[in-house]
Write an enzyme that holds these catalytic residues in place. Structure first.
Site, short mmCIF file in Angstrom:
data_model
loop_
_atom_site.label_atom_id
_atom_site.label_comp_id
_atom_site.label_asym_id
_atom_site.label_seq_id
_atom_site.Cartn_x
_atom_site.Cartn_y
_atom_site.Cartn_z
N ASP A 1 -1.17 -12.39 -6.25
CA ASP A 1 -1.61 -11.54 -5.09
C ASP A 1 -2.33 -12.56 -4.02
OD1 ASP A 1 -3.13 -9.20 -3.42
OD2 ASP A 1 -1.90 -8.34 -4.95
N HIS B 1 -7.47 -7.71 -0.72
CA HIS B 1 -6.28 -7.14 -1.83
C HIS B 1 -6.35 -7.67 -3.06
CE1 HIS B 1 -2.13 -5.72 -2.61
NE2 HIS B 1 -2.19 -4.93 -1.56
N SER C 1 0.42 -0.41 -4.08
CA SER C 1 -0.30 -1.63 -4.59
C SER C 1 -1.54 -1.32 -5.55
CB SER C 1 -0.86 -2.52 -3.52
OG SER C 1 0.05 -3.17 -2.99
#
Ligand SMILES: [Ca+2]
Ligand SMILES: [Ca+2]
Ligand SMILES: [Ca+2]
Length: 403
Positions: free
Chosen positions: A147, A196, A344
């Site tokens: 990621d 994220h 996600s």
């Protein structure tokens, strides 16, 4: 969208190809990837000599090689040559990869919830985690978060980060979530994907509190990477002993090199779990739709599919993904948390469930693990009558999968 337009212009300038295939977005216009029949350093060296102005790097111990072209070398010439090269099974540009939440409309909501609320948030009640944790907490299992990097010192994560991660964006051994305070993709939001990976990691640990996170950075703070960063990240994770690989990223060109990387990981015992995408239609993101992958889309806390969640026959499972509480670096949100929605964030809930089952059944193959999670899920068709058959096997149920 200045960035995307620039890339399209570069591709169009290449000419060639034609036909009615959709225009490919090249992630790195000076890089090409090739797949040989098997890993062969002599052959790779021959290819380097044949072209000139090209460096050739093997990806892990795979048969994938990354060719980086000098500025004087035209990518279309190299691709043309490779097309006719008997040594090469597949050659393709280094396509783009993006976090599904890269649009400024999808950025997180800053809030004041405390970090300790993440694992006990009502949004996760449907997973029945306390009962599952009486059977397994994921101890001994490694989940790679491929990621934007993670914040290893964050209180939701500290103590659960494995050494040996890597940053394929910065090309160093520091896979921390990091930003540059510039809007590199020109969409009006600065570093909109910073945090994220930290967020994803905190959700893996909410489900599997004793698992270890292997951080592999393949996306920048705008949420962009390429097929070479993603393929290299998956291969790195597999070589580092990951049992589960969480990939909350979309590669619209479905690069063969990423397929190959996923096969490589599977052959080394790792299950890849990927996000179905937030386009809201029936086109499932790649690699979530790839048959070797557990593709995950979102429902809300009551099992209803939100409009953003992509659906279709290639979905494997669903998990909560609406207004989820998770961790981000403290310099983004002083509380250390935000609320964020997207497929996600459903994905690491399934990756965490896979970790729980894997810890309790260390001998399970990736395929058996995938089947177990699907066979024990609960259908959400009753809450989504118009979408029957498009939400996979339904809501992941870690407790049932452990029984
Ligand atoms: Ca963006
Ligand atoms: Ca930036
Ligand atoms: Ca941006």
């Amino acid at each position: 969208m200045r960035f995307a337009i620039l890339l399209l212009a570069l591709v169009c300038a290449c000419g060639g190809g034609g036909g009615d295939a959709p225009p490919a977005v090249v992630g790195d216009p000076q890089q090409v990837m090739v797949l040989l029949e098997e890993a062969d350093d002599d052959e790779a060296e021959d290819i380097r000599k044949d072209f000139g102005g090209v460096t050739v790097e093997q990806i892990g111990s795979s048969a994938i090689y990354l060719l980086t072209l000098d500025a004087s070398v035209r990518i279309e010439d190299v691709l043309d040559e490779l097309d006719n090269d008997a040594r090469v099974l597949v050659s393709e540009p280094d396509y783009s990869a993006e976090s599904p939440e890269g649009d400024p409309a999808d950025i997180p909501v800053l809030g004041g919830d405390v970090v300790a609320s993440i694992p006990v948030q009502p949004e996760l009640d449907a997973l029945m985690l306390p009962a599952a944790h009486a059977i397994s907490t994921g101890a001994g299992v490694v989940v790679a978060v491929v990621d934007t990097g993670i914040d290893p010192a964050h209180p939701a994560i500290v103590g659960h980060v494995m050494a040996g991660g890597y940053d394929f964006i910065g090309r160093d051994f520091d896979p921390r979530d990091q930003r540059n305070l510039r809007d590199d993709d020109g969409d009006g939001a600065i570093d909109e994907q910073y945090g994220h990976g930290t967020f994803v990691a905190s959700l893996v640990l909410a489900v599997a509190p004793d698992a270890m996170i292997l951080p592999v950075r393949v996306l920048d703070a705008e949420g962009f990477g390429t097929s070479s960063t993603v393929a290299a990240g998956i291969i790195w994770a597999a070589d580092a002993g990951a049992d589960v690989i969480n990939l909350s990223a979309d590669l619209p060109d479905a690069p063969e090199m990423v397929r190959e990387a996923i096969r490589y990981a599977r052959d080394r015992g790792a299950l890849v779990v990927a996000a179905a995408g937030n386009a809201g239609g029936t086109d499932i993101a790649f690699p979530a739709r790839f048959s070797d992958v557990l593709g995950v889309t979102s429902v809300d806390a009551t099992g209803v599919r939100p409009a953003f969640a992509s659906v279709g026959s290639a979905v494997s499972l669903v998990a909560p993904g609406v207004s989820i509480l998770g961790a981000v670096p403290m310099d983004l949100s002083p509380s250390g948390t935000v609320r964020w929605s997207g497929t996600s964030f459903s994905t690491p809930l399934v990756a965490g469930a896979a970790a729980l089952v894997r810890a309790a059944n260390p001998g399970l193959s990736p395929e058996a693990l995938r089947q177990r999670l699907r066979a024990t899920a609960t259908s959400v068709d009753p809450m989504n009558p118009a979408l029957a058959g498009q939400l996979g096997s339904g809501l992941v149920q870690p407790l049932a999968a452990l029984q």
